[in-house]
Design a protein around this motif. Structure first.
Motif, short mmCIF file in Angstrom:
data_model
loop_
_atom_site.label_atom_id
_atom_site.label_comp_id
_atom_site.label_asym_id
_atom_site.label_seq_id
_atom_site.Cartn_x
_atom_site.Cartn_y
_atom_site.Cartn_z
N ARG A 252 0.83 -1.21 0.00
CA ARG A 252 0.00 0.00 0.00
C ARG A 252 0.86 1.26 0.00
O ARG A 252 0.53 2.26 -0.66
N LEU A 253 1.95 1.25 0.76
CA LEU A 253 2.83 2.42 0.80
C LEU A 253 3.50 2.64 -0.55
O LEU A 253 3.69 3.79 -0.99
N ALA A 255 2.25 1.78 -3.48
CA ALA A 255 1.20 2.30 -4.36
C ALA A 255 0.93 3.77 -4.05
O ALA A 255 0.71 4.58 -4.97
N MET A 256 0.94 4.10 -2.75
CA MET A 256 0.70 5.49 -2.38
C MET A 256 1.81 6.40 -2.91
O MET A 256 1.57 7.51 -3.38
N GLY A 257 3.06 5.93 -2.87
CA GLY A 257 4.17 6.70 -3.41
C GLY A 257 4.02 6.93 -4.91
O GLY A 257 4.31 8.03 -5.42
N MET A 258 3.60 5.88 -5.61
CA MET A 258 3.39 6.03 -7.05
C MET A 258 2.26 7.02 -7.34
O MET A 258 2.36 7.85 -8.27
N ASP A 259 1.19 6.96 -6.56
CA ASP A 259 0.09 7.91 -6.76
C ASP A 259 0.55 9.34 -6.52
O ASP A 259 0.17 10.26 -7.26
N LEU A 260 1.36 9.54 -5.48
CA LEU A 260 1.84 10.89 -5.19
C LEU A 260 2.76 11.38 -6.30
O LEU A 260 2.77 12.57 -6.63
N GLY A 261 3.56 10.48 -6.88
CA GLY A 261 4.40 10.87 -8.01
C GLY A 261 3.56 11.30 -9.20
O GLY A 261 3.89 12.28 -9.90
N THR A 262 2.48 10.60 -9.46
CA THR A 262 1.59 10.97 -10.56
C THR A 262 0.90 12.31 -10.27
O THR A 262 0.69 13.13 -11.18
N VAL A 263 0.55 12.51 -8.97
CA VAL A 263 -0.08 13.78 -8.61
C VAL A 263 0.84 14.95 -8.92
O VAL A 263 0.41 16.01 -9.39
N GLU A 264 2.14 14.77 -8.66
CA GLU A 264 3.11 15.84 -8.94
C GLU A 264 3.07 16.24 -10.42
O GLU A 264 3.19 17.42 -10.77
N ALA A 281 -4.68 8.20 -2.44
CA ALA A 281 -3.47 8.06 -1.61
C ALA A 281 -3.81 8.17 -0.13
O ALA A 281 -3.23 7.46 0.71
N ARG A 282 -4.77 9.07 0.19
CA ARG A 282 -5.18 9.20 1.59
C ARG A 282 -5.82 7.91 2.09
O ARG A 282 -5.56 7.46 3.21
N ARG A 283 -6.67 7.30 1.27
CA ARG A 283 -7.29 6.03 1.67
C ARG A 283 -6.24 4.93 1.82
O ARG A 283 -6.32 4.11 2.74
N SER A 284 -5.25 4.94 0.90
CA SER A 284 -4.19 3.94 1.00
C SER A 284 -3.38 4.11 2.28
O SER A 284 -3.00 3.13 2.94
N SER A 285 -3.11 5.37 2.65
CA SER A 285 -2.36 5.61 3.89
C SER A 285 -3.15 5.16 5.11
O SER A 285 -2.61 4.59 6.06
N ALA A 286 -4.49 5.41 5.09
CA ALA A 286 -5.33 4.97 6.21
C ALA A 286 -5.37 3.44 6.31
O ALA A 286 -5.29 2.87 7.41
N ALA A 290 -3.98 1.14 9.36
CA ALA A 290 -4.82 0.13 10.03
C ALA A 290 -4.14 -1.23 10.02
O ALA A 290 -4.16 -1.97 11.03
N GLU A 291 -3.51 -1.58 8.89
CA GLU A 291 -2.83 -2.87 8.81
C GLU A 291 -1.63 -2.91 9.75
O GLU A 291 -1.35 -3.94 10.39
#
Length: 428
Positions: A252-253, A255-264, A281-286, A290-291
């Motif tokens: 998940r982390l 994937a979240m990094g890749m999403d943030l790169g795309t956001v940039e 990305a916010r949902r992935s971080s949550a 939780a995990e």
């Protein structure tokens, strides 16, 4: 300087002499009846086993004898500074009386206790009484010198000759003073050796109750096996944690990094799409958080560290989909490793009950008695649970075995199922 020190030791030594005499008298008078009774009941119970009656009475008799022996071990350490190890094998908590009785009779410690009862009611009685005799017998010599000799040599007793005090024949005032002199010598001996005489009793007890080399070798074998099981369990847990991190939070982390790169790249060109990716990305971080919390809870729950086993089991019961009732009677806390082992054992047993039993109600009882932490988990399901039948109970047994704990399962067809766990430990 040395002379003054020795003179100052007279008072404490005298108190020690009187204390040894009193304790020896208590041991002699208070231990002979239960030793004789325990020995006789043991023999009668064994004789009644072929009739089936002894199968029901023998476990209770053996339990009473063990409690009596443990009491003597405690007194030996407290009164004589003599430590006597105990090496009783765990008693299976099974509904089958034949199995329980057979396990007790196979334990060498059971027969060692039987031999000790014979020694305790004979040589043990004499050695326990010896300090009191050393202290009290000189008083008779002083009483003879004070005029008691007239009573002892008069009347019917005088027809048989002089009254003997030790090796001194008392027939007049002069010989009565001789008895007093002998009493004074005996009092000096008591002053010097009464404490040692009491310790002699406890050393005799230790000689009979101490486990043999064969039992110690068996103990080492069991400890070696449980240590190997503990190492295997730890390695398995580490692999599970690594797998959960790799497949869960780590993925998940990433994937979240890749999403943030795309956001940039999209923040200026396509702000709407960038917002959608930020929300994802916010949902992935949550989800990753939780995990990670679940993973940490699986390693060592915070409530267990902060509030102890009782509250941790209550919190565990609140998360169960089945109605679960918890009773806890713990006057203190066990060591952290023991609490952790007990918690995860209860967790595994509850998971098994929910998955396989079909129960709609579960009862958990946690208490501490006789130096053991005892936990029972009972459900009203269909029954049929067994150790080693793929239910996960074999893993629970290995986990408890690391701490000399035992697991017993009573689960007849149709239920109910009772899983009992017992770990020897002290509470802080």
């Amino acid at each position: 300087m040395n002379t003054n020190t020795k003179s100052g030791d007279v008072g404490p030594r005298a108190r020690g002499m009187l204390l040894a005499a009193g304790r020896g008298l208590v041991l002699a008078v208070g231990s002979l009846p239960p030793a004789v009774l325990g020995f006789c009941l043991f023999l009668v119970s064994l004789a009644l086993i072929p009739l089936g009656v002894g199968v029901l009475t023998t476990p209770y008799v053996v339990k009473g004898v063990r409690a009596f022996a443990d009491r003597r071990r405690a007194l030996a350490e407290r009164w004589g500074g003599v430590r006597i190890p105990s090496a009783y094998r765990p008693v299976p908590d099974t509904a089958n009386p034949w199995t329980r009785t057979y396990a007790l009779l196979r334990d060498p410690a059971t027969w060692r206790d039987l031999r000790w009862l014979q020694v305790d009611m004979t040589a043990g009685f004499v050695t326990a009484l010896l300090p009191a005799v050393l202290v009290l017998y000189p008083l008779e010599g002083f009483a003879l010198a004070a005029g008691l000799w007239r009573t002892m040599t008069a009347g019917a007793y005088g027809e048989y000759g002089p009254y003997w005090y030790g090796f001194v024949p008392v027939s007049g005032q002069a010989s009565a003073f001789g008895a007093a002199a002998l009493g004074a010598v005996l009092l000096v001996v008591a002053h010097r050796y009464a404490v040692g005489a009491l310790r002699l009793h406890f050393r005799l007890t230790r000689a009979v109750l101490t486990p043999t080399q064969a039992e110690l070798a068996e103990r080492v074998r069991v400890l070696t096996r449980t240590r190997r099981d503990a190492v295997d369990t730890s390695a398995s847990e580490l692999r599970r944690i690594e797998r959960d991190l790799h497949d869960g939070a780590q993925a998940r982390l990433v994937a979240m990094g890749m999403d943030l790169g795309t956001v940039e790249m999209l923040v200026d060109k396509d702000p709407q799409q960038a917002k959608l990716l930020l929300a994802q990305a916010r949902r992935s971080s949550a989800d990753a958080l939780a995990e990670l919390r679940d993973l940490v809870r699986g390693i060592h729950p915070p409530v267990l560290a902060e509030r102890g086993l009782g509250d941790a089991v209550r919190a565990l019961a609140l998360r169960m989909p089945t109605a679960t009732e918890v009773t806890v009677e713990l006057p203190g806390r066990a060591d952290a490793p023991v609490e952790s082992a007990a918690y995860f054992a209860v967790s595994e047993v509850l998971t098994n009950a929910v998955k396989h039993s079909g129960a709609d109600r579960i009862w958990i009882d946690v208490h501490h008695a006789d130096g053991h932490l005892r936990i029972s988990v009972t459900d009203n399901g269909k029954g049929g649970a067994a150790i080693g039948a793929g239910s996960g109970l074999a893993g629970v047994e290995r986990r408890l075995g690391t701490f000399d704990g035992v697991l017993a399962v009573s689960s007849p067809a149709g239920g109910p199922t009772m899983v009992t766990m017992e770990i020897p430990c002290a509470l802080s």
